[in-house]
Design a protein around this motif. Structure first.
Motif, PDB file in Angstrom:
ATOM      1  N   ILE A 188      40.529  34.332  20.140  1.00  0.00           N
ATOM      2  CA  ILE A 188      41.436  34.192  18.991  1.00  0.00           C
ATOM      3  C   ILE A 188      42.570  33.242  19.337  1.00  0.00           C
ATOM      4  CG2 ILE A 188      43.133  35.421  17.572  1.00  0.00           C
ATOM      5  CD1 ILE A 188      41.258  37.872  17.733  1.00  0.00           C
ATOM      6  N   GLU A 189      43.127  33.406  20.542  1.00  0.00           N
ATOM      7  CA  GLU A 189      44.238  32.557  20.965  1.00  0.00           C
ATOM      8  C   GLU A 189      43.803  31.093  21.048  1.00  0.00           C
ATOM      9  OE1 GLU A 189      48.128  31.701  21.993  1.00  0.00           O
ATOM     10  OE2 GLU A 189      47.219  33.479  21.116  1.00  0.00           O
ATOM     11  N   LYS A 190      42.596  30.874  21.541  1.00  0.00           N
ATOM     12  CA  LYS A 190      42.063  29.511  21.627  1.00  0.00           C
ATOM     13  C   LYS A 190      41.920  28.907  20.236  1.00  0.00           C
ATOM     14  CE  LYS A 190      38.156  26.909  23.532  1.00  0.00           C
ATOM     15  NZ  LYS A 190      36.861  27.017  24.267  1.00  0.00           N
ATOM     16  N   GLU A 191      41.405  29.713  19.298  1.00  0.00           N
ATOM     17  CA  GLU A 191      41.238  29.231  17.924  1.00  0.00           C
ATOM     18  C   GLU A 191      42.593  28.945  17.279  1.00  0.00           C
ATOM     19  OE1 GLU A 191      38.984  32.290  16.060  1.00  0.00           O
ATOM     20  OE2 GLU A 191      37.116  31.798  17.125  1.00  0.00           O
ATOM     21  N   HIS A 192      43.571  29.826  17.521  1.00  0.00           N
ATOM     22  CA  HIS A 192      44.910  29.608  16.971  1.00  0.00           C
ATOM     23  C   HIS A 192      45.536  28.336  17.542  1.00  0.00           C
ATOM     24  CE1 HIS A 192      45.694  34.075  15.729  1.00  0.00           C
ATOM     25  NE2 HIS A 192      44.778  33.480  14.989  1.00  0.00           N
ATOM     26  N   THR A 193      45.363  28.128  18.841  1.00  0.00           N
ATOM     27  CA  THR A 193      45.914  26.929  19.477  1.00  0.00           C
ATOM     28  C   THR A 193      45.273  25.676  18.894  1.00  0.00           C
ATOM     29  OG1 THR A 193      46.345  28.153  21.519  1.00  0.00           O
ATOM     30  CG2 THR A 193      46.274  25.761  21.678  1.00  0.00           C
ATOM     31  N   ASN A 194      43.971  25.739  18.632  1.00  0.00           N
ATOM     32  CA  ASN A 194      43.279  24.591  18.026  1.00  0.00           C
ATOM     33  C   ASN A 194      43.817  24.319  16.622  1.00  0.00           C
ATOM     34  OD1 ASN A 194      41.651  24.167  20.257  1.00  0.00           O
ATOM     35  ND2 ASN A 194      39.967  25.414  19.485  1.00  0.00           N
ATOM     36  N   VAL A 195      44.109  25.393  15.878  1.00  0.00           N
ATOM     37  CA  VAL A 195      44.687  25.245  14.535  1.00  0.00           C
ATOM     38  C   VAL A 195      46.047  24.558  14.635  1.00  0.00           C
ATOM     39  CG1 VAL A 195      45.708  26.508  12.601  1.00  0.00           C
ATOM     40  CG2 VAL A 195      43.458  27.152  13.451  1.00  0.00           C
ATOM     41  N   LEU A 196      46.863  24.993  15.586  1.00  0.00           N
ATOM     42  CA  LEU A 196      48.200  24.417  15.746  1.00  0.00           C
ATOM     43  C   LEU A 196      48.126  22.947  16.154  1.00  0.00           C
ATOM     44  CD1 LEU A 196      49.977  27.388  17.553  1.00  0.00           C
ATOM     45  CD2 LEU A 196      50.288  26.668  15.177  1.00  0.00           C
ATOM     46  N   ARG A 197      47.187  22.615  17.026  1.00  0.00           N
ATOM     47  CA  ARG A 197      47.020  21.208  17.431  1.00  0.00           C
ATOM     48  C   ARG A 197      46.573  20.352  16.251  1.00  0.00           C
ATOM     49  NH1 ARG A 197      44.927  23.124  22.878  1.00  0.00           N
ATOM     50  NH2 ARG A 197      46.622  22.590  24.303  1.00  0.00           N
ATOM     51  N   ALA A 198      45.660  20.910  15.443  1.00  0.00           N
ATOM     52  CA  ALA A 198      45.217  20.182  14.249  1.00  0.00           C
ATOM     53  C   ALA A 198      46.374  19.994  13.280  1.00  0.00           C
ATOM     54  CB  ALA A 198      44.067  20.942  13.578  1.00  0.00           C
ATOM     55  N   LEU A 199      47.185  21.028  13.127  1.00  0.00           N
ATOM     56  CA  LEU A 199      48.339  20.953  12.239  1.00  0.00           C
ATOM     57  C   LEU A 199      49.338  19.910  12.743  1.00  0.00           C
ATOM     58  CD1 LEU A 199      49.412  22.268   9.682  1.00  0.00           C
ATOM     59  CD2 LEU A 199      50.526  24.003  11.089  1.00  0.00           C
ATOM     60  N   SER A 200      49.497  19.824  14.056  1.00  0.00           N
ATOM     61  CA  SER A 200      50.389  18.806  14.636  1.00  0.00           C
ATOM     62  C   SER A 200      49.890  17.399  14.325  1.00  0.00           C
ATOM     63  CB  SER A 200      50.481  18.991  16.153  1.00  0.00           C
ATOM     64  OG  SER A 200      51.173  20.165  16.485  1.00  0.00           O
ATOM     65  N   ARG A 201      48.569  17.221  14.370  1.00  0.00           N
ATOM     66  CA  ARG A 201      48.014  15.891  14.057  1.00  0.00           C
ATOM     67  C   ARG A 201      48.239  15.529  12.595  1.00  0.00           C
ATOM     68  NH1 ARG A 201      43.952  17.735  17.688  1.00  0.00           N
ATOM     69  NH2 ARG A 201      42.602  18.424  15.987  1.00  0.00           N
ATOM     70  N   ILE A 202      48.110  16.539  11.711  1.00  0.00           N
ATOM     71  CA  ILE A 202      48.363  16.299  10.294  1.00  0.00           C
ATOM     72  C   ILE A 202      49.811  15.896  10.072  1.00  0.00           C
ATOM     73  CG2 ILE A 202      48.500  17.406   8.022  1.00  0.00           C
ATOM     74  CD1 ILE A 202      46.114  19.166   8.902  1.00  0.00           C
ATOM     75  N   VAL A 203      50.727  16.646  10.700  1.00  0.00           N
ATOM     76  CA  VAL A 203      52.163  16.349  10.570  1.00  0.00           C
ATOM     77  C   VAL A 203      52.469  14.956  11.099  1.00  0.00           C
ATOM     78  CG1 VAL A 203      54.436  16.987  11.471  1.00  0.00           C
ATOM     79  CG2 VAL A 203      52.907  18.758  10.589  1.00  0.00           C
ATOM     80  N   LYS A 204      51.816  14.571  12.184  1.00  0.00           N
ATOM     81  CA  LYS A 204      52.053  13.243  12.761  1.00  0.00           C
ATOM     82  C   LYS A 204      51.620  12.138  11.788  1.00  0.00           C
ATOM     83  CE  LYS A 204      51.199  10.524  16.936  1.00  0.00           C
ATOM     84  NZ  LYS A 204      50.543  10.480  18.260  1.00  0.00           N
ATOM     85  N   LYS A 205      50.506  12.359  11.083  1.00  0.00           N
ATOM     86  CA  LYS A 205      50.061  11.360  10.113  1.00  0.00           C
ATOM     87  C   LYS A 205      50.997  11.290   8.922  1.00  0.00           C
ATOM     88  CE  LYS A 205      45.150  11.169  11.220  1.00  0.00           C
ATOM     89  NZ  LYS A 205      43.764  11.246  10.715  1.00  0.00           N
ATOM     90  N   LEU A 206      51.555  12.446   8.551  1.00  0.00           N
ATOM     91  CA  LEU A 206      52.505  12.462   7.439  1.00  0.00           C
ATOM     92  C   LEU A 206      53.830  11.788   7.818  1.00  0.00           C
ATOM     93  CD1 LEU A 206      51.955  16.116   6.132  1.00  0.00           C
ATOM     94  CD2 LEU A 206      51.250  14.005   5.002  1.00  0.00           C
ATOM     95  N   ASP A 207      54.177  11.876   9.080  1.00  0.00           N
ATOM     96  CA  ASP A 207      55.454  11.333   9.535  1.00  0.00           C
ATOM     97  C   ASP A 207      55.277  10.678  10.906  1.00  0.00           C
ATOM     98  OD1 ASP A 207      58.165  10.786   9.888  1.00  0.00           O
ATOM     99  OD2 ASP A 207      58.569  12.773  10.730  1.00  0.00           O
ATOM    100  N   PRO A 208      54.672   9.468  10.933  1.00  0.00           N
ATOM    101  CA  PRO A 208      54.418   8.793  12.211  1.00  0.00           C
ATOM    102  C   PRO A 208      55.694   8.537  13.010  1.00  0.00           C
ATOM    103  CG  PRO A 208      53.231   7.726  10.413  1.00  0.00           C
ATOM    104  CD  PRO A 208      54.187   8.679   9.788  1.00  0.00           C
ATOM    105  N   GLU A 209      56.802   8.256  12.318  1.00  0.00           N
ATOM    106  CA  GLU A 209      58.039   7.936  13.014  1.00  0.00           C
ATOM    107  C   GLU A 209      58.592   9.138  13.778  1.00  0.00           C
ATOM    108  OE1 GLU A 209      60.913   6.228  10.446  1.00  0.00           O
ATOM    109  OE2 GLU A 209      59.671   4.493   9.906  1.00  0.00           O
ATOM    110  N   GLY A 210      58.364  10.333  13.246  1.00  0.00           N
ATOM    111  CA  GLY A 210      58.875  11.536  13.911  1.00  0.00           C
ATOM    112  C   GLY A 210      57.936  12.082  14.970  1.00  0.00           C
ATOM    113  N   GLY A 211      56.776  11.436  15.122  1.00  0.00           N
ATOM    114  CA  GLY A 211      55.792  11.934  16.083  1.00  0.00           C
ATOM    115  C   GLY A 211      56.294  11.924  17.512  1.00  0.00           C
ATOM    116  N   LYS A 212      57.035  10.879  17.861  1.00  0.00           N
ATOM    117  CA  LYS A 212      57.568  10.777  19.221  1.00  0.00           C
ATOM    118  C   LYS A 212      58.550  11.904  19.494  1.00  0.00           C
ATOM    119  CE  LYS A 212      58.504   8.725  23.176  1.00  0.00           C
ATOM    120  NZ  LYS A 212      57.567   8.800  24.312  1.00  0.00           N
ATOM    121  N   HIS A 213      59.398  12.200  18.512  1.00  0.00           N
ATOM    122  CA  HIS A 213      60.385  13.276  18.673  1.00  0.00           C
ATOM    123  C   HIS A 213      59.684  14.608  18.900  1.00  0.00           C
ATOM    124  CE1 HIS A 213      63.665  16.056  17.966  1.00  0.00           C
ATOM    125  NE2 HIS A 213      63.038  16.549  16.902  1.00  0.00           N
TER     126      HIS A 213
END
Length: 352
Positions: free
Chosen positions: A155-180
């Motif tokens: 479950i923890e592995k699946e949750h971590t994968n969800v969070l990583r995927a969510l981070s990638r989505i956020v990065k595409k929505l806001d490329p400039e804030g990705g570095k921060h």
């Protein structure tokens, strides 16, 4: 008819008595019933035998020279490897005090002398059956514990994968804030590792905590993507409050049906509490150790990166100036323990 396979599977019983005739009598009773017997005329000899073969049950005299039966029993009960082996005294226990001492030492029973064949076999059989059931229950519990742990890890592995995927989505929505966000995740991981060396946090900050915070902290500002208000003052308490509430709420929904949340719960806490101040002046209005540890770490990592990041208006602080500012606010905005570690590691922290 006794077969070679049945002999191999027969329980092994260790007999310890300094009087050889007693040993011989018990050995004959037990082997005739199909048990495997090991014999010793002293505790020292018995301990040597136990290094080679672990018995399923021990029959020991109480009164023996050098090391007596009580001390032998205590030794075994204080050793995790042997504490569960049933220990039966073979002796004449005449007083209640002697019986109390025997049971206090860890014995499960006693067999009086002179020996009665039926009584010896009945007591041995009863305690071997109890021991077998106890071992089976322990094996079952270990198996169930491993099953639960494996499920939690999955479950923890699946949750971590969800969070990583969510981070990638956020990065595409806001490329400039990705570095921060990347810097905050990396620096939280670094600060957590530093705190892990402190005796005060060695139990709280596990290796799993260190790994999880590096993922969770990248989504500290996810609430900003959920609060769409034109011309809003992003520094206002009202805006911070809305972002904290929206961010924590959406992360909570991902694990709403799970008791074990791990990285998800850490992400929720960071999203909600990383604007809380040590003195209670931030949002939410909690203070000190009421603020989750992961959020106290994220507050330092986030603010340091924002202070030193290039700005459209105004001048960014140098890393040295940012370090000084963080130290000045220790005990006001930030947890002094986190600042102490930050002060030692700030030169290794990533900046824009």
């Amino acid at each position: 008819m006794e077969t070679e396979n049945s002999r191999k599977n027969a329980p092994t019983i260790l007999i310890v008595d300094d009087i050889s005739v007693n040993v011989t009598i018990l050995e004959n009773i037990l082997t005739h019933e199909g048990y495997e017997a090991m014999t010793a005329l002293s505790v020292q000899e018995a301990l040597g035998l136990m290094k080679q073969t672990r018995p399923d049950l021990i029959l020991s005299d109480l009164s023996m020279p050098e090391i007596d039966g009580l001390e032998f029993c205590r030794m075994l009960k204080n050793d995790q490897a042997t504490r569960d082996i049933p220990f039966i005294f073979i002796t004449v226990l005449n007083t209640s005090k002697e019986k109390e001492e025997a049971f206090t030492a860890g014995a499960v029973d006693f067999i009086p002398k002179p020996f009665d064949n039926v009584e010896v076999l009945m007591r041995v059989s009863n305690h071997l059956n109890s021991y077998r059931l106890q071992q089976e229950m322990s094996d079952y519990n270990r198996m169930m514990h491993k099953l639960v742990e494996d499920q939690k890890n999955q479950i923890e592995k699946e949750h971590t994968n969800v969070l990583r995927a969510l981070s990638r989505i956020v990065k595409k929505l806001d490329p400039e804030g990705g570095k921060h966000r990347s810097n905050v995740g990396y620096n939280c991981n670094l600060l957590a590792q530093g705190l892990q060396f402190s005796p005060a946090y060695e139990d709280e900050i596990t290796d799993e905590f260190v790994e999880a915070i590096g993922v969770a902290a990248r989504l500290h500002d996810i609430g900003r993507f959920l609060v769409q208000e034109e011309n809003s003052d992003r520094e206002s308490m009202e805006y911070i409050k809305k972002c904290a509430e929206e961010g924590s709420s959406v992360i909570e929904e991902f694990g709403a049906d799970q008791e074990h949340r791990g990285a998800l719960e850490m992400t929720r806490c960071i999203a909600r509490y990383h604007h809380a101040h040590w003195d209670g002046s931030g949002y939410p209005q909690v203070q000190g150790r009421q603020i989750p540890l992961e959020a106290r770490i994220a507050a330092v990592a986030n603010d340091f990166d924002e202070m030193t990041a290039p700005k459209r208006e105004g001048t960014a602080l140098t890393p040295e100036e940012g370090q000084k500012r963080i130290k000045e606010m220790s005990g006001i905005y930030y947890d002094p323990d986190v600042v102490e570690v930050f002060d030692k590691l700030h030169s290794r922290m990533r900046t824009n």
